[in-house]
Design a protein around this motif. Structure first.
Motif, PDB file in Angstrom:
ATOM      1  N   HIS A  23      99.429 119.650  27.513  1.00  0.00           N
ATOM      2  CA  HIS A  23      99.954 120.982  27.800  1.00  0.00           C
ATOM      3  C   HIS A  23      98.947 121.815  28.592  1.00  0.00           C
ATOM      4  CE1 HIS A  23     102.684 120.440  24.028  1.00  0.00           C
ATOM      5  NE2 HIS A  23     103.097 119.741  25.072  1.00  0.00           N
ATOM      6  N   ASN A  24      97.680 121.604  28.286  1.00  0.00           N
ATOM      7  CA  ASN A  24      96.635 122.397  28.952  1.00  0.00           C
ATOM      8  C   ASN A  24      96.549 122.135  30.447  1.00  0.00           C
ATOM      9  OD1 ASN A  24      95.965 123.528  26.529  1.00  0.00           O
ATOM     10  ND2 ASN A  24      94.163 122.233  26.171  1.00  0.00           N
ATOM     11  N   ILE A  25      97.054 120.997  30.874  1.00  0.00           N
ATOM     12  CA  ILE A  25      97.029 120.732  32.309  1.00  0.00           C
ATOM     13  C   ILE A  25      98.416 120.905  32.924  1.00  0.00           C
ATOM     14  CG2 ILE A  25      95.056 119.168  32.164  1.00  0.00           C
ATOM     15  CD1 ILE A  25      97.076 116.836  32.474  1.00  0.00           C
ATOM     16  N   GLY A  26      99.304 121.552  32.143  1.00  0.00           N
ATOM     17  CA  GLY A  26     100.623 121.862  32.681  1.00  0.00           C
ATOM     18  C   GLY A  26     101.599 120.717  32.609  1.00  0.00           C
ATOM     19  N   GLY A  27     101.279 119.692  31.804  1.00  0.00           N
ATOM     20  CA  GLY A  27     102.166 118.542  31.689  1.00  0.00           C
ATOM     21  C   GLY A  27     103.021 118.613  30.444  1.00  0.00           C
ATOM     22  N   THR A  28     103.918 117.656  30.317  1.00  0.00           N
ATOM     23  CA  THR A  28     104.737 117.534  29.119  1.00  0.00           C
ATOM     24  C   THR A  28     104.638 116.104  28.602  1.00  0.00           C
ATOM     25  OG1 THR A  28     106.658 117.036  30.491  1.00  0.00           O
ATOM     26  CG2 THR A  28     106.408 119.292  29.758  1.00  0.00           C
ATOM     27  N   CYS A  29     104.567 115.952  27.288  1.00  0.00           N
ATOM     28  CA  CYS A  29     104.485 114.616  26.687  1.00  0.00           C
ATOM     29  C   CYS A  29     105.889 114.031  26.573  1.00  0.00           C
ATOM     30  CB  CYS A  29     103.837 114.706  25.311  1.00  0.00           C
ATOM     31  SG  CYS A  29     102.068 115.052  25.419  1.00  0.00           S
ATOM     32  N   GLN A  30     106.041 112.823  27.098  1.00  0.00           N
ATOM     33  CA  GLN A  30     107.365 112.197  27.070  1.00  0.00           C
ATOM     34  C   GLN A  30     107.243 110.786  26.515  1.00  0.00           C
ATOM     35  OE1 GLN A  30     109.812 112.510  30.488  1.00  0.00           O
ATOM     36  NE2 GLN A  30     109.179 114.594  30.966  1.00  0.00           N
ATOM     37  N   ASP A  31     108.282 110.378  25.779  1.00  0.00           N
ATOM     38  CA  ASP A  31     108.289 109.034  25.211  1.00  0.00           C
ATOM     39  C   ASP A  31     108.407 107.991  26.308  1.00  0.00           C
ATOM     40  OD1 ASP A  31     107.997 109.966  22.736  1.00  0.00           O
ATOM     41  OD2 ASP A  31     110.041 109.611  22.075  1.00  0.00           O
ATOM     42  N   ASP A  32     109.085 108.331  27.358  1.00  0.00           N
ATOM     43  CA  ASP A  32     109.218 107.352  28.434  1.00  0.00           C
ATOM     44  C   ASP A  32     108.751 107.975  29.736  1.00  0.00           C
ATOM     45  OD1 ASP A  32     109.913 105.428  30.272  1.00  0.00           O
ATOM     46  OD2 ASP A  32     111.548 104.738  28.986  1.00  0.00           O
ATOM     47  N   HIS A  33     107.572 107.540  30.176  1.00  0.00           N
ATOM     48  CA  HIS A  33     106.947 108.136  31.351  1.00  0.00           C
ATOM     49  C   HIS A  33     107.730 107.859  32.620  1.00  0.00           C
ATOM     50  CE1 HIS A  33     105.572 103.981  31.181  1.00  0.00           C
ATOM     51  NE2 HIS A  33     105.455 104.052  32.488  1.00  0.00           N
ATOM     52  N   LEU A  34     108.707 106.920  32.526  1.00  0.00           N
ATOM     53  CA  LEU A  34     109.443 106.571  33.742  1.00  0.00           C
ATOM     54  C   LEU A  34     110.311 107.724  34.214  1.00  0.00           C
ATOM     55  CD1 LEU A  34     110.410 102.964  32.729  1.00  0.00           C
ATOM     56  CD2 LEU A  34     108.526 103.712  34.144  1.00  0.00           C
ATOM     57  N   HIS A  35     110.533 108.703  33.311  1.00  0.00           N
ATOM     58  CA  HIS A  35     111.336 109.845  33.709  1.00  0.00           C
ATOM     59  C   HIS A  35     110.494 110.956  34.327  1.00  0.00           C
ATOM     60  CE1 HIS A  35     114.800 107.984  32.039  1.00  0.00           C
ATOM     61  NE2 HIS A  35     114.321 107.959  30.812  1.00  0.00           N
ATOM     62  N   CYS A  36     109.204 110.741  34.424  1.00  0.00           N
ATOM     63  CA  CYS A  36     108.347 111.756  35.041  1.00  0.00           C
ATOM     64  C   CYS A  36     108.747 111.935  36.510  1.00  0.00           C
ATOM     65  CB  CYS A  36     106.880 111.324  35.011  1.00  0.00           C
ATOM     66  SG  CYS A  36     106.170 111.157  33.380  1.00  0.00           S
ATOM     67  N   SER A  37     108.757 113.174  36.929  1.00  0.00           N
ATOM     68  CA  SER A  37     109.077 113.404  38.338  1.00  0.00           C
ATOM     69  C   SER A  37     107.839 113.192  39.206  1.00  0.00           C
ATOM     70  CB  SER A  37     109.625 114.817  38.532  1.00  0.00           C
ATOM     71  OG  SER A  37     108.656 115.758  38.130  1.00  0.00           O
ATOM     72  N   GLY A  38     106.669 113.261  38.590  1.00  0.00           N
ATOM     73  CA  GLY A  38     105.441 113.065  39.354  1.00  0.00           C
ATOM     74  C   GLY A  38     104.592 111.970  38.740  1.00  0.00           C
ATOM     75  N   SER A  39     103.319 112.218  38.618  1.00  0.00           N
ATOM     76  CA  SER A  39     102.423 111.214  38.059  1.00  0.00           C
ATOM     77  C   SER A  39     102.405 111.328  36.543  1.00  0.00           C
ATOM     78  CB  SER A  39     101.025 111.415  38.620  1.00  0.00           C
ATOM     79  OG  SER A  39     100.565 112.704  38.286  1.00  0.00           O
ATOM     80  N   TYR A  40     101.812 110.353  35.886  1.00  0.00           N
ATOM     81  CA  TYR A  40     101.658 110.430  34.444  1.00  0.00           C
ATOM     82  C   TYR A  40     100.279 109.936  34.063  1.00  0.00           C
ATOM     83  CZ  TYR A  40     102.756 105.446  34.662  1.00  0.00           C
ATOM     84  OH  TYR A  40     102.755 104.105  34.957  1.00  0.00           O
ATOM     85  N   THR A  41      99.844 110.361  32.892  1.00  0.00           N
ATOM     86  CA  THR A  41      98.498 110.031  32.444  1.00  0.00           C
ATOM     87  C   THR A  41      98.543 109.577  30.995  1.00  0.00           C
ATOM     88  OG1 THR A  41      97.683 111.777  33.890  1.00  0.00           O
ATOM     89  CG2 THR A  41      96.146 110.921  32.257  1.00  0.00           C
ATOM     90  N   SER A  42      97.852 108.495  30.707  1.00  0.00           N
ATOM     91  CA  SER A  42      97.769 108.001  29.332  1.00  0.00           C
ATOM     92  C   SER A  42      96.674 108.739  28.584  1.00  0.00           C
ATOM     93  CB  SER A  42      97.448 106.509  29.337  1.00  0.00           C
ATOM     94  OG  SER A  42      98.448 105.793  30.007  1.00  0.00           O
ATOM     95  N   GLY A  43      96.807 108.777  27.263  1.00  0.00           N
ATOM     96  CA  GLY A  43      95.725 109.233  26.412  1.00  0.00           C
ATOM     97  C   GLY A  43      95.681 110.732  26.180  1.00  0.00           C
ATOM     98  N   LEU A  44      96.641 111.474  26.706  1.00  0.00           N
ATOM     99  CA  LEU A  44      96.631 112.926  26.534  1.00  0.00           C
ATOM    100  C   LEU A  44      97.652 113.386  25.499  1.00  0.00           C
ATOM    101  CD1 LEU A  44      96.357 114.118  30.273  1.00  0.00           C
ATOM    102  CD2 LEU A  44      94.519 113.713  28.628  1.00  0.00           C
ATOM    103  N   CYS A  45      98.464 112.454  24.993  1.00  0.00           N
ATOM    104  CA  CYS A  45      99.523 112.828  24.058  1.00  0.00           C
ATOM    105  C   CYS A  45      99.308 112.168  22.704  1.00  0.00           C
ATOM    106  CB  CYS A  45     100.887 112.411  24.610  1.00  0.00           C
ATOM    107  SG  CYS A  45     101.299 113.194  26.177  1.00  0.00           S
ATOM    108  N   SER A  46      99.754 112.838  21.672  1.00  0.00           N
ATOM    109  CA  SER A  46      99.660 112.276  20.327  1.00  0.00           C
ATOM    110  C   SER A  46     100.775 111.256  20.118  1.00  0.00           C
ATOM    111  CB  SER A  46      99.810 113.405  19.309  1.00  0.00           C
ATOM    112  OG  SER A  46     101.085 114.002  19.450  1.00  0.00           O
ATOM    113  N   GLY A  47     100.658 110.500  19.066  1.00  0.00           N
ATOM    114  CA  GLY A  47     101.786 109.695  18.607  1.00  0.00           C
ATOM    115  C   GLY A  47     101.897 108.306  19.172  1.00  0.00           C
ATOM    116  N   GLY A  48     100.895 107.818  19.856  1.00  0.00           N
ATOM    117  CA  GLY A  48     100.957 106.435  20.318  1.00  0.00           C
ATOM    118  C   GLY A  48     100.885 106.324  21.824  1.00  0.00           C
ATOM    119  N   THR A  49     100.555 105.127  22.262  1.00  0.00           N
ATOM    120  CA  THR A  49     100.290 104.938  23.683  1.00  0.00           C
ATOM    121  C   THR A  49     101.546 104.978  24.536  1.00  0.00           C
ATOM    122  OG1 THR A  49     100.410 102.563  23.295  1.00  0.00           O
ATOM    123  CG2 THR A  49      98.230 103.559  23.321  1.00  0.00           C
ATOM    124  N   HIS A  50     102.749 104.872  23.907  1.00  0.00           N
ATOM    125  CA  HIS A  50     103.970 104.940  24.713  1.00  0.00           C
ATOM    126  C   HIS A  50     104.242 106.365  25.167  1.00  0.00           C
ATOM    127  CE1 HIS A  50     105.292 106.145  20.739  1.00  0.00           C
ATOM    128  NE2 HIS A  50     106.353 106.685  21.293  1.00  0.00           N
TER     129      HIS A  50
END
Ligand SMILES: [Zn+2]
Length: 262
Positions: A23-50
């Protein structure tokens, strides 16, 4: 533009159960990164690597290997860009390092189907192409394979579930969550690991063989692979030299190798 250098101590909070780093970098945590409209980053969200942090910024992935961490996605906030440093090992299993798709600069799939786990089958392949012996050459090889599968073969993504280099590391292809395109007729029932290289006349090295054994054990531990899975070489179910004579002979001594047609 500047590079933000952080230490392991700084990375640690990322894994401690809060979505705040995303959230601090303006992103949103999603269960499926394939729906990201832009880039995605691992390790910034809680709840598992997915769960991955989606950013609306579409930037080039920059790879800079520093020991066991990786500098990946460029993230821009109000015109100021920095590089997020994230842990890359998505496996969380002992004895094997699994580099995430974003580590090696994977393209997003054109589409995907969810794999219904646990898998009852596991297939061993070789790519019949170049071997790679370090992270940078393996990442480059992977991008070439993905381009070939998507642009020449017309598939939605790189075909294999996982690939392994002669650097002894596993690389995430379609991973545990998506159906692959590797073993015609069996893709929805099994995962596949492909050894990068041609193993007709020589064996993959011990590190890569051990890595795949640990990958399978990891899959069982996490519930993605059945405890009673059957192991095959590609040629067991198709007309192909894959996974190469020497590698095919090798896997017949592995636990769960099956002489019975699936
Ligand atoms: Zn094959």
């Amino acid at each position: 533009m500047f590079v933000l250098i952080v230490s392991f101590a700084f990375i640690l909070p990322f894994a401690l159960g809060s979505d705040a780093p995303c959230h601090n970098i303006g992103g949103t945590c999603q269960d499926d990164h394939l729906h990201c409209s832009g880039s995605y980053t691992s390790g910034l969200c809680s709840g598992g690597t997915h769960r991955r942090c989606c950013s609306s910024h579409t930037g080039n992935t920059t790879l800079l290997f520093i020991r066991t961490i990786q500098v990946t996605n460029k993230i821009c906030i109000r015109g100021i860009c920095f590089f997020a440093i994230v842990a890359v090992d998505i496996g969380g299993c002992t004895g094997v390092k699994i580099y995430s798709r974003d580590s090696w600069g994977a393209r997003r799939p054109k589409s995907f189907s969810t794999f219904h786990t646990p898998a009852s089958l596991f297939f061993v392949h070789h790519t019949a192409g170049n071997e790679c012996h370090d992270f940078n050459s393996c990442a480059s090889t992977l991008r070439g394979i993905q381009n070939y599968h998507m642009d020449t073969r017309g598939w939605s993504d790189i075909g294999y579930s996982f690939l392994v280099g002669q650097d002894g590391n596993i690389y995430e292809g379609r991973g545990w969550h998506h159906v692959g395109a590797h073993t015609q007729g069996y893709n929805s029932r099994g995962f596949a690991a492909s050894f990068m290289g041609n193993f007709m006349t020589h064996l993959p090295n011990a590190a890569s063989l051990t890595a795949v054994k640990h990958l399978i054990a990891c899959g069982i531990q996490k519930g993605f692979v059945s405890h009673s899975y059957h192991l095959y070489g590609h040629r067991d179910v198709g007309t192909t030299e894959c996974p190469g004579d020497r590698l095919y002979h090798e896997i017949q001594s592995w636990p769960h190798y099956s002489h019975t047609h699936p």
